[in-house]
Design a protein around this motif. Sequence first.
Motif, PDB file in Angstrom:
ATOM      1  N   ALA A 110      52.129   9.952 -89.776  1.00  0.00           N
ATOM      2  CA  ALA A 110      53.485   9.635 -89.328  1.00  0.00           C
ATOM      3  C   ALA A 110      54.278   8.926 -90.418  1.00  0.00           C
ATOM      4  CB  ALA A 110      53.428   8.766 -88.071  1.00  0.00           C
TER       5      ALA A 110
ATOM      6  N   ARG B 291      53.145  14.913 -81.439  1.00  0.00           N
ATOM      7  CA  ARG B 291      51.721  15.125 -81.210  1.00  0.00           C
ATOM      8  C   ARG B 291      51.529  15.845 -79.875  1.00  0.00           C
ATOM      9  NH1 ARG B 291      47.691  10.769 -79.681  1.00  0.00           N
ATOM     10  NH2 ARG B 291      47.020  12.572 -78.455  1.00  0.00           N
TER      11      ARG B 291
ATOM     12  N   TRP C 134      51.101   8.573 -75.267  1.00  0.00           N
ATOM     13  CA  TRP C 134      52.174   7.592 -75.173  1.00  0.00           C
ATOM     14  C   TRP C 134      51.753   6.214 -75.667  1.00  0.00           C
ATOM     15  CZ3 TRP C 134      56.943   8.843 -75.377  1.00  0.00           C
ATOM     16  CH2 TRP C 134      57.294  10.143 -75.007  1.00  0.00           C
TER      17      TRP C 134
ATOM     18  N   THR D  25      49.794   5.984 -78.330  1.00  0.00           N
ATOM     19  CA  THR D  25      49.976   6.241 -79.762  1.00  0.00           C
ATOM     20  C   THR D  25      51.440   6.117 -80.162  1.00  0.00           C
ATOM     21  OG1 THR D  25      48.080   7.740 -79.855  1.00  0.00           O
ATOM     22  CG2 THR D  25      49.738   7.971 -81.581  1.00  0.00           C
ATOM     23  N   LEU D  26      52.319   6.756 -79.411  1.00  0.00           N
ATOM     24  CA  LEU D  26      53.736   6.749 -79.778  1.00  0.00           C
ATOM     25  C   LEU D  26      54.335   5.353 -79.678  1.00  0.00           C
ATOM     26  CD1 LEU D  26      54.854  10.116 -78.155  1.00  0.00           C
ATOM     27  CD2 LEU D  26      54.421   9.651 -80.570  1.00  0.00           C
TER      28      LEU D  26
ATOM     29  N   LEU E  51      60.155  10.693 -82.528  1.00  0.00           N
ATOM     30  CA  LEU E  51      58.779  10.699 -82.057  1.00  0.00           C
ATOM     31  C   LEU E  51      58.720  11.376 -80.694  1.00  0.00           C
ATOM     32  CD1 LEU E  51      58.091   6.930 -82.821  1.00  0.00           C
ATOM     33  CD2 LEU E  51      57.210   8.851 -84.175  1.00  0.00           C
TER      34      LEU E  51
ATOM     35  N   THR F 139      56.270  14.234 -77.772  1.00  0.00           N
ATOM     36  CA  THR F 139      55.110  15.025 -77.356  1.00  0.00           C
ATOM     37  C   THR F 139      55.484  16.492 -77.221  1.00  0.00           C
ATOM     38  OG1 THR F 139      55.633  14.521 -75.036  1.00  0.00           O
ATOM     39  CG2 THR F 139      53.956  13.159 -76.113  1.00  0.00           C
TER      40      THR F 139
ATOM     41  N   SER G 104      61.273   2.003 -80.097  1.00  0.00           N
ATOM     42  CA  SER G 104      61.597   2.788 -81.295  1.00  0.00           C
ATOM     43  C   SER G 104      63.051   2.659 -81.711  1.00  0.00           C
ATOM     44  CB  SER G 104      61.290   4.267 -81.042  1.00  0.00           C
ATOM     45  OG  SER G 104      62.221   4.829 -80.127  1.00  0.00           O
TER      46      SER G 104
ATOM     47  N   VAL H  50      62.930   8.535 -79.314  1.00  0.00           N
ATOM     48  CA  VAL H  50      61.889   9.242 -78.578  1.00  0.00           C
ATOM     49  C   VAL H  50      62.433  10.502 -77.917  1.00  0.00           C
ATOM     50  CG1 VAL H  50      60.507   9.079 -76.445  1.00  0.00           C
ATOM     51  CG2 VAL H  50      60.309   7.325 -78.192  1.00  0.00           C
TER      52      VAL H  50
END
Length: 315
Positions: free
Chosen positions: A22, A35, A55, A57-58, A70, A72, A96, A100
């Motif tokens: 990332a 991801r 989520w 991870t993000l 970022l 999914t 973030s 997102v």
Amino acid sequence: MDLRIFTEPQQGASYLDLLRVAQATETLGYDAFFRSDHYLVMGDGDGLPGPTDAWTTLAGLARETSTIRLGTLVTSATFRHPGVLAIQVAQVDEMSGGRVELGLGAGWFGAEHAAYGIPFPDKRFGLLTEQLEVITGLWGTPVGERYDYSGSHYTLTDSPALPKPVQQRSVLPGAAGVPVIVGGNGPRRTPALAARYATEYNTSFPEIADIPERFSRVRAACEAVGRPADELVYSAALVMCVGSDEAELARRAAAIGREPGELREHGVAGTVSEVVDRIGALAAMGVERLYLQVLDLSDLDHLDLVAREVRPRLG
């Protein structure tokens, strides 16, 4: 053409592995890091050190990056209740600073559900439809008002519909909250969902020749509900394997257990000039955003090559 890096951590990656990719994605100037949302390795391999939650991870990456988007591709509707997912995504959006995006799908990999005790109903499209209704409904409810929903799968009563995503006031036209990506290859129901709820339609790993028809179906679905078809972003996800020469291409293909010829046929693969031509052809088919599936997460030079040699040559 937006170029995004797309990873498959269930094949074997720790959070630190994903963080390195990332941060390289951001440093090299790609548009986004995405991801998959899976809990079990697919095909050969042991999947070590084990799965990471998308989520979670993000959320971590939201605090350790600053510019890339970022998301999914895609979260499974079977994994989370829509009310909980709406809260999770809104929170990561705040963490973030409004970067997102939520890709949401019906789920398809029965073995991972069995492995971790997650119910896997035979019919899941209704779950997906109601989740899209609930999530966008929660995000779109004005602050101070309440949200109620009664469906076949979910019932929400007197919800304060909080928290709101940071992007609530700046989201693309036609949506409330973070951008929503709907993907799939179905000829009728998926285009209808994209037309109703999505800011982006994605086709993942299609036959190249099928892409225009899939986009055409979504455009027709938009017209059927009176929505301008150009409000949506049209994207594709394809495997990436690029070499500065044939030897490097062969080495990278071997590292992911694939053949160069097969990758050239089905993905964004080949030498630099071949990949520039492939991306140009995809753009001519209507692809506005490209998710480049990176399967060898240790090879950051691969990302550098595409950023340095391919991207500057794109129109």
